[in-house]
Motif scaffolding. Structure first.
Motif, PDB file in Angstrom:
ATOM      1  N   GLU A 130       0.876  -0.989   0.062  1.00  0.00           N
ATOM      2  CA  GLU A 130      -0.075   0.051   0.046  1.00  0.00           C
ATOM      3  C   GLU A 130       0.702   1.194   0.035  1.00  0.00           C
ATOM      4  N   LYS A 159      -2.378  -3.931   2.759  1.00  0.00           N
ATOM      5  CA  LYS A 159      -2.445  -2.895   3.494  1.00  0.00           C
ATOM      6  C   LYS A 159      -1.792  -3.008   4.901  1.00  0.00           C
ATOM      7  N   LYS A 160      -1.639  -2.018   5.567  1.00  0.00           N
ATOM      8  CA  LYS A 160      -1.393  -2.173   7.192  1.00  0.00           C
ATOM      9  C   LYS A 160      -2.611  -2.286   7.834  1.00  0.00           C
ATOM     10  N   ARG A 161      -2.455  -2.899   9.099  1.00  0.00           N
ATOM     11  CA  ARG A 161      -3.641  -3.049   9.844  1.00  0.00           C
ATOM     12  C   ARG A 161      -4.034  -1.904  10.523  1.00  0.00           C
ATOM     13  N   GLU A 162      -5.372  -1.525  10.626  1.00  0.00           N
ATOM     14  CA  GLU A 162      -6.079  -0.308  10.995  1.00  0.00           C
ATOM     15  C   GLU A 162      -5.145  -0.176  12.465  1.00  0.00           C
ATOM     16  N   GLY A 163      -4.887   1.288  12.510  1.00  0.00           N
ATOM     17  CA  GLY A 163      -4.081   1.817  13.844  1.00  0.00           C
ATOM     18  C   GLY A 163      -2.625   1.604  13.965  1.00  0.00           C
ATOM     19  N   GLU A 164      -1.924   0.522  12.963  1.00  0.00           N
ATOM     20  CA  GLU A 164      -0.621   0.319  12.860  1.00  0.00           C
ATOM     21  C   GLU A 164       0.103   1.179  11.565  1.00  0.00           C
ATOM     22  N   HIS A 165       1.403   1.340  11.986  1.00  0.00           N
ATOM     23  CA  HIS A 165       2.184   2.120  10.949  1.00  0.00           C
ATOM     24  C   HIS A 165       3.233   0.955  10.179  1.00  0.00           C
TER      25      HIS A 165
END
Length: 422
Positions: A130, A159-165
């Motif tokens: 992403e 994609k990254k997981r929600e809330g992760e960088h």
């Protein structure tokens, strides 16, 4: 190791640094008459002092020999690019015959896509991360459109997981398996430009190969920075620029890796040019292309010698040190920078956040809470050359060839001043 946020400790670390002499091998810009703290080797490496000599040698040969420099210069231009193959192969974990130097990074990725992105009615999808570097995004989108596909259906982003960088390797593997026999190509940046994360290239390559896809890597932020073993990992192809951690000068020539298993394939599709034909027959001017038996078969035109000279100068330093000592210092100096940042964050009550995961190279990306661009401007005005990325991130890359532990300490003091003033 127990770190200390003191000048004495930083100087002690520098005194015991086996690579300390190389700091004096580079030209440093100055601010207010003092050498800068240079954190942008992930964008443009500093100029090695020996670069001038290598360029002057080419200019001297050109002036004294003219066209005869191709064959009669001490480092003849005819095969100058071959001087880079062996040392460069050590940097990226390849065999010398699998490496060549030509063009620039995105040009080479496009050329490699001719060989390694061969979509069919069923297998046509490309997997990438992403928000890949924009040039990679544009390249992939244009390649897909060139083959008559819509990027929206052909390009799959992990994609990254929600809330992760950061990206999780298990999510990349899961997506590869999900796309399965529709997957034609995996192409990811080995080190992400934004957060500095190093992807598990070996594991991802194996997963992509297992479903029948080709796997390539953009090593722009990885070459000369992290351990790479392209041959042993069975990577199909890779490309990288030379002006970041490899210090070859702005916009300079790109390196490519083509796994030797493809060298003997006479039917492999590629765009071809005069310099890719067999060296011993090149001046026979035959109408048929006879490919070189190595990665040079992907070359098109004779190499730009004035661009290769700075690259060779830098590679000579990599030959002197080897990658292992550079990686060892990189781990230590980045750990010390992280320690300094966390100390400053504690003292300034949570003014910023490190978003780079443990899987990292030279770079730490720092998300600023509140100060924004004004803190970046303060650092630049006070001799810290760093990099700003929207919306609120500064990237810090202490390259081990020329950054010192004292630089890390001094940066921490300036950062504290900047936060307290803004």
């Amino acid at each position: 190791m127990m770190f200390e946020n003191t000048l004495a400790f930083a100087k002690k670390m520098d005194a015991h640094d086996p690579l300390r002499k190389y700091r004096g091998e580079f030209h440093f810009p100055k601010v207010n008459g003092e050498p800068v703290i240079y954190f942008t080797g992930n964008s443009l490496g500093l100029q090695p002092k020996r670069t001038q000599k290598y360029i002057d040698e080419i200019l001297s040969d050109w002036s004294e020999l003219g066209v005869e420099g191709h064959f009669h210069a001490d480092r003849s231009w005819w095969d100058y690019h071959e001087l880079l193959a062996a040392p460069l192969a050590k940097v990226v974990g390849a065999k010398p015959n699998e490496v060549s130097v030509m063009n620039t990074l995105t040009v080479n990725l496009h050329l490699l896509m001719v060989s390694f992105y061969r979509p069919t009615a069923k297998r046509f999808k490309i997997l990438c991360e992403e928000k890949a570097f924009p040039s990679d995004q544009y390249m992939l989108q244009s390649q897909v459109r060139f083959h008559g596909r819509a990027p929206e259906s052909a390009i799959v982003e992990v994609k990254k997981r929600e809330g992760e960088h950061f990206w999780r390797t298990e999510d990349v593997i899961a997506k590869i398996k999900e796309v399965g026999d529709e997957l034609a190509l995996v192409l990811i940046g080995g080190v992400n430009y934004y957060n500095g994360q190093v992807f598990d290239m070996e594991t991802i390559t194996a997963a992509g190969t297992a479903v029948g896809a080709r796997v390539g890597w953009d090593l722009a932020h990885a070459a000369g920075n992290v351990e790479v073993q392209l041959h042993d990992w069975n990577v199909d192809f890779a490309a990288w620029c030379s002006y970041k951690y490899m210090n070859s000068g702005p916009g300079n020539a790109s390196g490519v890796f083509i796994n030797e298993k493809y060298h003997a394939k006479t039917d492999i599709p590629r765009f071809e040019g005069w310099w890719g034909t067999k060296k011993e027959n090149r001046f026979l001017m035959k109408p048929e292309f006879e490919p070189m038996p190595n990665a040079d078969a992907w070359q098109l035109s004779n190499p730009p010698i004035l661009s290769l000279a700075p690259y060779l100068a830098s590679l000579d330093m990599f030959e002197e040190t080897g990658m292992a000592p550079l990686i060892k210092k990189r781990k230590k100096i980045v750990a010390y920078l992280e320690f300094i940042l966390r100390e400053m964050d504690r003292e300034t009550k949570g003014s910023f956040e490190i978003i780079t995961p443990e899987a990292r190279g030279c770079q730490l990306s720092v998300f600023l809470h509140g100060q924004g661009r004004s803190l970046f401007d303060f650092l630049m005005e006070n001799g810290v050359v760093t990099d700003w990325r929207e919306p609120n991130v500064i990237r810090l890359a202490p390259a081990p060839f020329y950054c010192s532990f004292e630089d890390m300490y001094r940066f921490g003091q300036l950062l504290k001043q900047g936060v307290s003033r803004l």
